[in-house]
Design a protein around this motif. Structure first.
Motif, short mmCIF file in Angstrom:
data_model
loop_
_atom_site.label_atom_id
_atom_site.label_comp_id
_atom_site.label_asym_id
_atom_site.label_seq_id
_atom_site.Cartn_x
_atom_site.Cartn_y
_atom_site.Cartn_z
N SER A 207 0.82 -1.20 0.00
CA SER A 207 0.00 0.00 0.00
C SER A 207 0.85 1.25 0.00
N GLY A 208 0.48 2.16 -0.89
CA GLY A 208 1.09 3.47 -0.89
C GLY A 208 0.18 4.43 -0.16
N GLU A 209 0.47 5.70 -0.32
CA GLU A 209 -0.33 6.73 0.31
C GLU A 209 -1.65 6.88 -0.43
N ASP A 210 -2.74 7.01 0.32
CA ASP A 210 -4.06 7.20 -0.28
C ASP A 210 -4.16 8.60 -0.87
N VAL A 211 -4.66 8.68 -2.11
CA VAL A 211 -4.84 9.95 -2.79
C VAL A 211 -6.32 10.28 -2.92
N ILE B 34 -18.58 2.36 -3.36
CA ILE B 34 -19.84 2.13 -4.08
C ILE B 34 -20.56 1.00 -3.38
N ARG B 35 -21.70 1.31 -2.78
CA ARG B 35 -22.48 0.30 -2.09
C ARG B 35 -23.44 -0.35 -3.08
N ALA B 36 -23.43 -1.67 -3.10
CA ALA B 36 -24.26 -2.42 -4.04
C ALA B 36 -24.80 -3.65 -3.33
N GLY B 37 -25.98 -3.51 -2.72
CA GLY B 37 -26.57 -4.64 -2.00
C GLY B 37 -25.73 -5.02 -0.80
N LYS B 38 -25.35 -6.29 -0.72
CA LYS B 38 -24.56 -6.79 0.41
C LYS B 38 -23.07 -6.49 0.26
N ARG B 39 -22.69 -5.95 -0.87
CA ARG B 39 -21.28 -5.69 -1.13
C ARG B 39 -21.00 -4.19 -1.18
N THR B 40 -19.77 -3.85 -0.87
CA THR B 40 -19.27 -2.50 -1.09
C THR B 40 -18.00 -2.63 -1.90
N TYR B 41 -17.89 -1.80 -2.93
CA TYR B 41 -16.69 -1.76 -3.76
C TYR B 41 -15.96 -0.46 -3.45
N PHE B 42 -14.66 -0.56 -3.27
CA PHE B 42 -13.84 0.61 -3.00
C PHE B 42 -12.88 0.79 -4.17
N PHE B 43 -12.89 1.98 -4.76
CA PHE B 43 -11.93 2.35 -5.79
C PHE B 43 -10.98 3.34 -5.13
N ASP B 44 -9.73 2.94 -4.97
CA ASP B 44 -8.74 3.76 -4.27
C ASP B 44 -7.57 4.08 -5.17
N VAL B 45 -7.26 5.37 -5.29
CA VAL B 45 -6.06 5.80 -6.00
C VAL B 45 -4.98 5.96 -4.94
N LYS B 46 -3.81 5.34 -5.21
CA LYS B 46 -2.70 5.38 -4.26
C LYS B 46 -1.42 5.74 -5.00
N SER C 60 6.16 8.48 -6.86
CA SER C 60 6.49 8.86 -8.23
C SER C 60 5.43 8.42 -9.24
N ASP C 61 4.52 7.58 -8.81
CA ASP C 61 3.52 7.07 -9.74
C ASP C 61 2.24 6.74 -8.98
N TYR C 62 1.17 6.50 -9.73
CA TYR C 62 -0.13 6.20 -9.15
C TYR C 62 -0.64 4.86 -9.64
N TYR C 63 -1.48 4.23 -8.83
CA TYR C 63 -2.14 3.00 -9.23
C TYR C 63 -3.51 2.95 -8.58
N LEU C 64 -4.34 2.05 -9.06
CA LEU C 64 -5.71 1.91 -8.59
C LEU C 64 -5.86 0.57 -7.90
N THR C 65 -6.50 0.57 -6.74
CA THR C 65 -6.89 -0.70 -6.13
C THR C 65 -8.42 -0.76 -6.16
N ILE D 148 -7.84 -6.06 -6.13
CA ILE D 148 -7.14 -6.05 -7.41
C ILE D 148 -6.27 -4.80 -7.45
N PHE D 149 -5.02 -4.95 -7.85
CA PHE D 149 -4.13 -3.82 -8.06
C PHE D 149 -4.06 -3.57 -9.56
N LEU D 150 -4.36 -2.35 -9.98
CA LEU D 150 -4.37 -2.03 -11.40
C LEU D 150 -3.42 -0.85 -11.64
N TYR D 151 -2.41 -1.10 -12.47
CA TYR D 151 -1.39 -0.10 -12.73
C TYR D 151 -1.68 0.63 -14.04
N LYS D 152 -1.18 1.86 -14.16
CA LYS D 152 -1.56 2.75 -15.26
C LYS D 152 -1.32 2.15 -16.64
#
Length: 117
Positions: free
Chosen positions: A15-19, A24-36, A42-47, A68-72
């Motif tokens: 984990s990097g620093e949160d940006v 997103i709440r969807a029924g019994k699940r919550t999805y978190f889109f985090d830019v770090k 020096s760079d950014y990625y999405l979890t 999931i870690f998603l890189y640019k």
């Protein structure tokens, strides 16, 4: 090493620093889109994290999380693949799903703009 210790140490390594964060709440699940940021900022990625609340036999609650870690360098291919599969599901699997005025299935949006994240 206990699972909690492994999870905590793994999280600190990855984990990097949160940006920016968008839950997103969807029924019994919550999805978190985090830019770090990466370790050197020096760079950014999405979890993308899926969190589902689960009740244990003793009545307490726990959360199952999948990340999931998603890189640019993968944003464009990921976006294309996600849009393709959502369109396939809408066209071939949700024929009886209620539609909105623009013809898309209600509650589903295949437009993902990673620039907004």
């Amino acid at each position: 090493m206990y699972k909690e210790e492994f999870d905590h140490s793994y999280q600190n390594d990855r984990s990097g620093e949160d940006v920016y964060s968008k839950p997103i709440r969807a029924g019994k699940r919550t999805y978190f889109f985090d830019v770090k940021t990466t370790k050197g900022n020096s760079d950014y990625y999405l979890t993308i994290t899926e969190s589902k609340r689960r009740q244990e036999r003793d009545g307490s609650f726990t959360y199952d999380k999948h990340k999931i870690f998603l890189y640019k360098e993968d944003f464009e291919k990921f976006q294309e693949g996600l849009a393709d599969i959502i369109n396939y599901i809408k066209t071939n699997c949700l024929k009886d799903a209620p539609s909105t005025e623009d013809g898309t299935s209600e509650g589903y949006d295949s437009k993902v703009d990673f620039e907004e994240l």
